[in-house]
Design a protein around this motif. Structure first.
Motif, PDB file in Angstrom:
ATOM      1  N   VAL A   9       0.813  -1.214   0.052  1.00 16.92           N
ATOM      2  CA  VAL A   9       0.173   0.099  -0.179  1.00 16.92           C
ATOM      3  C   VAL A   9       0.933   1.170  -0.117  1.00 16.92           C
ATOM      4  CG1 VAL A   9      -1.737   1.567   1.414  1.00 16.92           C
ATOM      5  CG2 VAL A   9      -1.973  -1.206   1.029  1.00 16.92           C
ATOM      6  N   THR A  10       1.760   1.167   0.845  1.00 18.53           N
ATOM      7  CA  THR A  10       2.868   2.479   0.791  1.00 18.53           C
ATOM      8  C   THR A  10       3.603   2.556  -0.590  1.00 18.53           C
ATOM      9  OG1 THR A  10       3.220   2.116   3.231  1.00 18.53           O
ATOM     10  CG2 THR A  10       4.864   3.392   2.370  1.00 18.53           C
ATOM     11  N   LEU A  11       3.968   1.534  -1.059  1.00 19.90           N
ATOM     12  CA  LEU A  11       4.626   1.483  -2.187  1.00 19.90           C
ATOM     13  C   LEU A  11       3.628   2.096  -3.322  1.00 19.90           C
ATOM     14  CD1 LEU A  11       7.554   0.772  -3.368  1.00 19.90           C
ATOM     15  CD2 LEU A  11       6.580  -1.564  -3.900  1.00 19.90           C
ATOM     16  N   MET A  12       2.513   1.622  -3.435  1.00 23.90           N
ATOM     17  CA  MET A  12       1.332   2.110  -4.462  1.00 23.90           C
ATOM     18  C   MET A  12       1.300   3.744  -4.215  1.00 23.90           C
ATOM     19  SD  MET A  12       0.464   0.077  -6.625  1.00 23.90           S
ATOM     20  CE  MET A  12       2.053  -0.639  -6.834  1.00 23.90           C
ATOM     21  N   LEU A  13       1.545   4.110  -3.081  1.00 26.76           N
ATOM     22  CA  LEU A  13       1.046   5.400  -2.748  1.00 26.76           C
ATOM     23  C   LEU A  13       2.242   6.413  -3.098  1.00 26.76           C
ATOM     24  CD1 LEU A  13      -0.446   5.589   0.788  1.00 26.76           C
ATOM     25  CD2 LEU A  13      -1.651   6.244  -1.199  1.00 26.76           C
ATOM     26  N   ILE A  14       3.497   5.727  -3.102  1.00 27.14           N
ATOM     27  CA  ILE A  14       4.652   6.514  -3.629  1.00 27.14           C
ATOM     28  C   ILE A  14       4.635   6.580  -5.220  1.00 27.14           C
ATOM     29  CG2 ILE A  14       7.320   5.987  -3.993  1.00 27.14           C
ATOM     30  CD1 ILE A  14       7.108   5.059  -1.055  1.00 27.14           C
ATOM     31  N   PHE A  15       4.194   5.350  -5.754  1.00 24.49           N
ATOM     32  CA  PHE A  15       3.947   5.287  -7.285  1.00 24.49           C
ATOM     33  C   PHE A  15       2.850   6.238  -7.734  1.00 24.49           C
ATOM     34  CE2 PHE A  15       5.816   0.493  -7.891  1.00 24.49           C
ATOM     35  CZ  PHE A  15       6.890   1.156  -7.355  1.00 24.49           C
ATOM     36  N   ILE A  16       1.796   6.359  -7.153  1.00 23.94           N
ATOM     37  CA  ILE A  16       0.964   7.311  -7.575  1.00 23.94           C
ATOM     38  C   ILE A  16       1.205   8.698  -7.413  1.00 23.94           C
ATOM     39  CG2 ILE A  16      -1.370   8.166  -6.881  1.00 23.94           C
ATOM     40  CD1 ILE A  16      -2.365   5.296  -5.993  1.00 23.94           C
ATOM     41  N   VAL A  28      12.951  10.706 -15.149  1.00 20.57           N
ATOM     42  CA  VAL A  28      13.079  10.595 -13.411  1.00 20.57           C
ATOM     43  C   VAL A  28      12.259   9.666 -12.683  1.00 20.57           C
ATOM     44  CG1 VAL A  28      13.446  11.791 -11.414  1.00 20.57           C
ATOM     45  CG2 VAL A  28      14.656  12.808 -13.549  1.00 20.57           C
ATOM     46  N   LYS A  29      10.903  10.131 -13.211  1.00 17.78           N
ATOM     47  CA  LYS A  29       9.999   8.988 -12.849  1.00 17.78           C
ATOM     48  C   LYS A  29      10.381   7.496 -13.059  1.00 17.78           C
ATOM     49  CE  LYS A  29       6.179  12.361 -13.662  1.00 17.78           C
ATOM     50  NZ  LYS A  29       5.062  12.661 -14.161  1.00 17.78           N
ATOM     51  N   ARG A  30      10.633   7.277 -14.290  1.00 15.80           N
ATOM     52  CA  ARG A  30      10.890   5.632 -14.605  1.00 15.80           C
ATOM     53  C   ARG A  30      12.021   5.325 -13.743  1.00 15.80           C
ATOM     54  NH1 ARG A  30      10.140   5.468 -21.133  1.00 15.80           N
ATOM     55  NH2 ARG A  30       7.837   6.078 -21.047  1.00 15.80           N
ATOM     56  N   VAL A  31      13.052   6.090 -13.448  1.00 17.85           N
ATOM     57  CA  VAL A  31      14.147   5.751 -12.552  1.00 17.85           C
ATOM     58  C   VAL A  31      13.883   5.441 -11.385  1.00 17.85           C
ATOM     59  CG1 VAL A  31      16.345   6.317 -12.013  1.00 17.85           C
ATOM     60  CG2 VAL A  31      15.948   6.887 -14.184  1.00 17.85           C
ATOM     61  N   LEU A  32      13.060   6.345 -10.605  1.00 20.33           N
ATOM     62  CA  LEU A  32      12.528   5.969  -9.447  1.00 20.33           C
ATOM     63  C   LEU A  32      11.596   4.830  -9.164  1.00 20.33           C
ATOM     64  CD1 LEU A  32      11.955   9.757  -8.243  1.00 20.33           C
ATOM     65  CD2 LEU A  32      13.717   8.340  -7.486  1.00 20.33           C
ATOM     66  N   VAL A  33      10.629   4.682 -10.256  1.00 20.23           N
ATOM     67  CA  VAL A  33       9.829   3.663 -10.028  1.00 20.23           C
ATOM     68  C   VAL A  33      10.677   2.190 -10.214  1.00 20.23           C
ATOM     69  CG1 VAL A  33       8.034   2.255 -11.326  1.00 20.23           C
ATOM     70  CG2 VAL A  33       7.713   4.696 -10.887  1.00 20.23           C
ATOM     71  N   ILE A  37      11.265  -0.742  -7.239  1.00 22.18           N
ATOM     72  CA  ILE A  37      10.904  -1.929  -7.535  1.00 22.18           C
ATOM     73  C   ILE A  37      12.021  -3.044  -7.238  1.00 22.18           C
ATOM     74  CG2 ILE A  37      10.527  -3.711  -9.645  1.00 22.18           C
ATOM     75  CD1 ILE A  37       8.466  -1.583 -10.655  1.00 22.18           C
ATOM     76  N   VAL A  38      13.144  -2.478  -7.584  1.00 28.14           N
ATOM     77  CA  VAL A  38      14.503  -3.473  -7.529  1.00 28.14           C
ATOM     78  C   VAL A  38      14.601  -3.621  -5.713  1.00 28.14           C
ATOM     79  CG1 VAL A  38      16.901  -3.286  -7.746  1.00 28.14           C
ATOM     80  CG2 VAL A  38      15.477  -2.927  -9.626  1.00 28.14           C
ATOM     81  N   VAL A  39      14.485  -2.345  -5.059  1.00 23.22           N
ATOM     82  CA  VAL A  39      14.651  -2.358  -3.682  1.00 23.22           C
ATOM     83  C   VAL A  39      13.454  -3.188  -3.019  1.00 23.22           C
ATOM     84  CG1 VAL A  39      14.385  -0.850  -1.568  1.00 23.22           C
ATOM     85  CG2 VAL A  39      15.825  -0.275  -3.639  1.00 23.22           C
ATOM     86  N   SER A  40      12.278  -3.367  -3.484  1.00 23.91           N
ATOM     87  CA  SER A  40      11.521  -3.773  -3.045  1.00 23.91           C
ATOM     88  C   SER A  40      11.547  -5.443  -3.121  1.00 23.91           C
ATOM     89  CB  SER A  40       9.952  -3.594  -3.522  1.00 23.91           C
ATOM     90  OG  SER A  40       9.809  -2.385  -3.235  1.00 23.91           O
TER      91      SER A  40
END
Length: 63
Positions: A9-16, A28-33, A37-40
């Motif tokens: 849920v927290t990850l989805m809020l960050i993505f949104i 930058v959005k693509r790099v952060l997403v 994903i990799v860290v998760s």
């Protein structure tokens, strides 16, 4: 997987927030997403490996 519900849920809020932010450039959005994903994936993999390794070990006995 229910133990990760709050995490997802927290990850989805960050993505949104990332996707709908007007002030961040698209690459930058693509790099952060990709980073999140990799860290998760790494976090979940390592946590499951640790849980499996120490599954049958009982807690430290009282002295």
């Amino acid at each position: 997987m229910e133990q990760y519900t709050g995490y997802f849920v927290t990850l989805m809020l960050i993505f949104i927030i990332l996707v709908f932010s007007k002030y961040i450039v698209w690459w930058v959005k693509r790099v952060l997403v990709a980073y999140y994903i990799v860290v998760s994936y790494y976090f979940i993999t390592v946590k499951n490996r640790i849980d499996k390794e120490f599954e049958g070990i009982s807690p430290v006995p009282d002295t």
